[in-house]
Design a protein around this motif. Structure first.
Motif, PDB file in Angstrom:
ATOM      1  N   ASP A 306       0.905  -1.236   0.025  1.00 35.30           N
ATOM      2  CA  ASP A 306      -0.040  -0.042  -0.030  1.00 35.30           C
ATOM      3  C   ASP A 306       0.688   1.283   0.007  1.00 35.30           C
ATOM      4  O   ASP A 306       0.462   2.443   0.441  1.00 35.30           O
ATOM      5  CB  ASP A 306      -0.669  -0.138   1.374  1.00 35.30           C
ATOM      6  CG  ASP A 306      -2.011  -1.216   1.001  1.00 35.30           C
ATOM      7  OD1 ASP A 306      -2.501  -1.395   0.037  1.00 35.30           O
ATOM      8  OD2 ASP A 306      -2.477  -1.767   2.247  1.00 35.30           O
ATOM      9  N   ARG A 307       2.260   0.945  -0.404  1.00 29.59           N
ATOM     10  CA  ARG A 307       3.191   2.161  -0.589  1.00 29.59           C
ATOM     11  C   ARG A 307       3.501   2.337  -1.857  1.00 29.59           C
ATOM     12  O   ARG A 307       4.708   1.995  -2.096  1.00 29.59           O
ATOM     13  CB  ARG A 307       4.099   2.053   0.715  1.00 29.59           C
ATOM     14  CG  ARG A 307       3.701   2.125   2.236  1.00 29.59           C
ATOM     15  CD  ARG A 307       4.892   1.571   2.993  1.00 29.59           C
ATOM     16  NE  ARG A 307       6.042   2.671   2.809  1.00 29.59           N
ATOM     17  CZ  ARG A 307       7.107   2.305   3.243  1.00 29.59           C
ATOM     18  NH1 ARG A 307       7.575   0.997   3.757  1.00 29.59           N
ATOM     19  NH2 ARG A 307       8.003   3.398   2.987  1.00 29.59           N
ATOM     20  N   PRO A 308       2.812   3.106  -2.794  1.00 35.13           N
ATOM     21  CA  PRO A 308       3.299   3.222  -3.999  1.00 35.13           C
ATOM     22  C   PRO A 308       4.777   3.975  -4.082  1.00 35.13           C
ATOM     23  O   PRO A 308       5.450   4.004  -5.228  1.00 35.13           O
ATOM     24  CB  PRO A 308       2.235   3.998  -4.760  1.00 35.13           C
ATOM     25  CG  PRO A 308       1.386   4.771  -3.787  1.00 35.13           C
ATOM     26  CD  PRO A 308       1.456   3.732  -2.697  1.00 35.13           C
ATOM     27  N   GLU A 309       5.075   4.731  -2.955  1.00 33.34           N
ATOM     28  CA  GLU A 309       6.468   5.401  -3.099  1.00 33.34           C
ATOM     29  C   GLU A 309       7.615   4.351  -3.184  1.00 33.34           C
ATOM     30  O   GLU A 309       8.539   4.814  -3.689  1.00 33.34           O
ATOM     31  CB  GLU A 309       6.509   6.213  -1.911  1.00 33.34           C
ATOM     32  CG  GLU A 309       6.543   5.380  -0.767  1.00 33.34           C
ATOM     33  CD  GLU A 309       5.229   5.513   0.114  1.00 33.34           C
ATOM     34  OE1 GLU A 309       4.812   5.571   1.508  1.00 33.34           O
ATOM     35  OE2 GLU A 309       4.160   5.524  -0.559  1.00 33.34           O
ATOM     36  N   LEU A 310       7.319   2.965  -2.734  1.00 30.95           N
ATOM     37  CA  LEU A 310       8.425   2.096  -3.068  1.00 30.95           C
ATOM     38  C   LEU A 310       8.542   2.033  -4.631  1.00 30.95           C
ATOM     39  O   LEU A 310       9.683   1.672  -4.853  1.00 30.95           O
ATOM     40  CB  LEU A 310       8.100   0.722  -2.388  1.00 30.95           C
ATOM     41  CG  LEU A 310       8.153   0.819  -0.970  1.00 30.95           C
ATOM     42  CD1 LEU A 310       7.652  -0.660  -0.265  1.00 30.95           C
ATOM     43  CD2 LEU A 310       9.337   1.317  -0.380  1.00 30.95           C
ATOM     44  N   LEU A 311       7.525   1.723  -5.127  1.00 32.33           N
ATOM     45  CA  LEU A 311       7.769   1.506  -6.500  1.00 32.33           C
ATOM     46  C   LEU A 311       8.257   2.644  -7.263  1.00 32.33           C
ATOM     47  O   LEU A 311       9.089   2.571  -8.114  1.00 32.33           O
ATOM     48  CB  LEU A 311       6.221   1.203  -7.433  1.00 32.33           C
ATOM     49  CG  LEU A 311       6.224   1.159  -8.735  1.00 32.33           C
ATOM     50  CD1 LEU A 311       7.094  -0.202  -9.264  1.00 32.33           C
ATOM     51  CD2 LEU A 311       4.861   0.605  -9.352  1.00 32.33           C
ATOM     52  N   ALA A 312       7.888   3.970  -6.873  1.00 30.04           N
ATOM     53  CA  ALA A 312       8.359   5.175  -7.333  1.00 30.04           C
ATOM     54  C   ALA A 312      10.088   5.171  -7.177  1.00 30.04           C
ATOM     55  O   ALA A 312      10.618   5.810  -8.054  1.00 30.04           O
ATOM     56  CB  ALA A 312       7.737   6.365  -6.775  1.00 30.04           C
ATOM     57  N   LEU A 313      10.444   4.900  -5.901  1.00 33.01           N
ATOM     58  CA  LEU A 313      12.086   4.971  -5.664  1.00 33.01           C
ATOM     59  C   LEU A 313      12.593   4.055  -6.615  1.00 33.01           C
ATOM     60  O   LEU A 313      13.759   4.231  -7.162  1.00 33.01           O
ATOM     61  CB  LEU A 313      12.109   4.406  -4.405  1.00 33.01           C
ATOM     62  CG  LEU A 313      11.922   5.495  -2.896  1.00 33.01           C
ATOM     63  CD1 LEU A 313      11.943   4.846  -1.841  1.00 33.01           C
ATOM     64  CD2 LEU A 313      12.828   6.557  -3.232  1.00 33.01           C
ATOM     65  N   ALA A 314      11.946   2.643  -6.914  1.00 33.54           N
ATOM     66  CA  ALA A 314      12.702   1.728  -7.943  1.00 33.54           C
ATOM     67  C   ALA A 314      12.716   2.388  -9.255  1.00 33.54           C
ATOM     68  O   ALA A 314      13.777   2.238 -10.014  1.00 33.54           O
ATOM     69  CB  ALA A 314      11.954   0.318  -7.810  1.00 33.54           C
ATOM     70  N   CYS A 315      11.728   3.042  -9.764  1.00 31.36           N
ATOM     71  CA  CYS A 315      11.691   3.504 -11.072  1.00 31.36           C
ATOM     72  C   CYS A 315      12.532   4.766 -11.223  1.00 31.36           C
ATOM     73  O   CYS A 315      13.308   4.989 -12.219  1.00 31.36           O
ATOM     74  CB  CYS A 315      10.188   4.264 -11.284  1.00 31.36           C
ATOM     75  SG  CYS A 315       8.978   2.793 -11.779  1.00 31.36           S
ATOM     76  N   ALA A 316      12.692   5.824  -9.862  1.00 32.96           N
ATOM     77  CA  ALA A 316      13.387   6.679 -10.374  1.00 32.96           C
ATOM     78  C   ALA A 316      14.930   6.439 -10.188  1.00 32.96           C
ATOM     79  O   ALA A 316      15.900   6.772 -10.864  1.00 32.96           O
ATOM     80  CB  ALA A 316      13.168   7.761  -8.819  1.00 32.96           C
ATOM     81  N   SER A 317      15.163   5.125  -9.648  1.00 28.82           N
ATOM     82  CA  SER A 317      16.528   4.561  -9.599  1.00 28.82           C
ATOM     83  C   SER A 317      17.088   4.185 -10.823  1.00 28.82           C
ATOM     84  O   SER A 317      18.151   4.158 -11.230  1.00 28.82           O
ATOM     85  CB  SER A 317      17.160   3.513  -8.336  1.00 28.82           C
ATOM     86  OG  SER A 317      16.066   2.396  -9.008  1.00 28.82           O
ATOM     87  N   VAL A 318      16.220   3.807 -11.829  1.00 28.34           N
ATOM     88  CA  VAL A 318      16.745   3.471 -13.178  1.00 28.34           C
ATOM     89  C   VAL A 318      16.483   4.489 -14.182  1.00 28.34           C
ATOM     90  O   VAL A 318      16.708   4.113 -15.437  1.00 28.34           O
ATOM     91  CB  VAL A 318      15.908   2.210 -13.727  1.00 28.34           C
ATOM     92  CG1 VAL A 318      16.140   0.880 -12.330  1.00 28.34           C
ATOM     93  CG2 VAL A 318      14.448   2.325 -13.761  1.00 28.34           C
TER      94      VAL A 318
END
Length: 374
Positions: A306-318
């Motif tokens: 329930d924390r889309p910020e985790l997916l955002a961090l992964a996407c930002a990192s690539v």
């Protein structure tokens, strides 16, 4: 009817530069127009020009919360100045949503302009607008943005003709999110249902069979025969359907594909969007894990929490851009039963992952957050 006391109060507010008074003045003018009792007078060109000038000068200085409240108040007002309504429709999505959904002031050309100039979230709201005209439907189909097409497929009141439905059903072959809303659409015909039947899961197949009185057994046999012929004797399961790749085999094939792309230098961030547009969530997860050198289980965890910020961090990192992530989040949620959760508030939190820090910092933050959530 406006009292002398009310008029005097508005004049006093107009002379004040305090933010609170500017808000009260803005909403006071709305009340004045709404209570005028003479729509024709408010719609007169001279009055409209004056209102537009007043509103625009006040909105430029207005805080976000004031603009949101103004959008809610004006969403159904037929007398609202078109220039102001168009400005609010292009504002951030929480402000723009009620205007895009309800405003009678927005015309077809305004909605088409939003499809061209605004974000994916704005385009989705356009596609959801009740009684959407054929002109706007045609513009959505031309752009063929999967998330917007899916919103259109779920809009039972949109003016969709037979050709429009045919295009949506054809798109459902690659866009998995289209299949459920199309299977329930009131304009779906028996012929189109037979095409859709090939691409949906068993539960939707049963629904289509019941709704259109299709011969499910005959359709399954026809599909099996076609696939058997195409795959030259590939094994068939108990229901007569050809087994192209079981779950473990499919994952292995995806890993091999990603490995080949990576070895050839062709695995880039843009491939993540492509995988989602093709409805291949597991391929997206595999590619993201490889690009970021993350543990696959951590990516899966980011997709299901329930924390889309985790997916955002992964996407930002690539190297995914901030402007692209809302589209990615929308498509992931459509393919993953609404996950990652968090709604609009979660999406706002996720935007903070795309800060001034370098991608390496986002990767470190993702790994730490994933380990803590494990």
């Amino acid at each position: 009817m406006v009292t002398a006391q009310g008029s005097q109060r508005l004049l006093e507010l107009a002379r004040s530069r305090a933010p609170g008074d500017r808000e009260r003045l803005l909403l006071g003018v709305v009340e004045l127009c709404a209570a005028g009792g003479a729509p024709d007078a408010v719609a007169a060109p001279a009055v409209q020009g004056l209102l537009s000038s007043i509103f625009m000068s006040l909105v430029v200085e207005a805080e976000r919360d004031i603009r949101r409240r103004l959008a809610e108040r004006l969403a159904t007002a037929p007398w609202a100045p078109p220039a102001l309504i168009n400005v609010l429709a292009l504002d951030e999505i929480e402000i723009a949503r009620p205007v895009i959904e309800k405003s009678p002031v927005l015309k077809d050309h305004d909605l088409v302009r939003l499809l061209v100039e605004a974000t994916i979230e704005h385009q989705i709201e356009v596609a959801r607008r009740p009684q959407l005209s054929g002109v706007v439907v045609a513009a959505i189909l031309r752009q063929a943005e999967p998330a917007v097409l899916t919103a259109l497929a779920g809009n039972a009141t949109a003016d969709l003709n037979d050709e429009d439905m045919r295009q949506l059903v054809a798109a459902a072959r690659k866009v998995a999110a289209l299949r459920t809303p199309l299977s329930r659409h009131p304009r779906l015909t028996a012929d189109l249902a037979m095409q859709l039947y090939v691409w949906v899961g068993q539960s939707l197949r049963n629904s289509l069979v019941d709704r259109f009185r299709l011969d499910g057994a005959a359709l399954d046999q026809a599909i099996a025969d076609s696939l058997r012929e195409a795959h030259a004797g590939a094994p068939v399961d108990a229901e007569g359907l050809v087994i192209v790749a079981r779950e473990g085999e499919r994952e292995e094939m995806e890993h091999k594909l990603i490995d080949k792309l990576h070895a050839a230098g062709q695995l880039r961030p843009g491939y993540l969007v492509r995988a989602l547009r093709e409805g291949r969530l597991s391929l997206f997860a595999t590619a993201l894990a490889r690009l970021g050198r993350f543990e696959p289980r951590h990516i899966r965890q980011a997709l299901d929490c329930d924390r889309p910020e985790l997916l955002a961090l992964a996407c930002a990192s690539v190297g995914i851009d901030r402007s692209v992530f809302p589209t990615i989040l929308t498509m992931v949620r459509q393919l993953n039963a609404g996950r990652p959760g968090g709604g609009a508030e979660g999406a706002r939190r996720a935007a903070s992952a795309f800060g001034p820090s370098p991608p390496q910092a986002a990767a470190v933050a993702f790994r730490q957050a994933a380990r803590m959530a494990s």
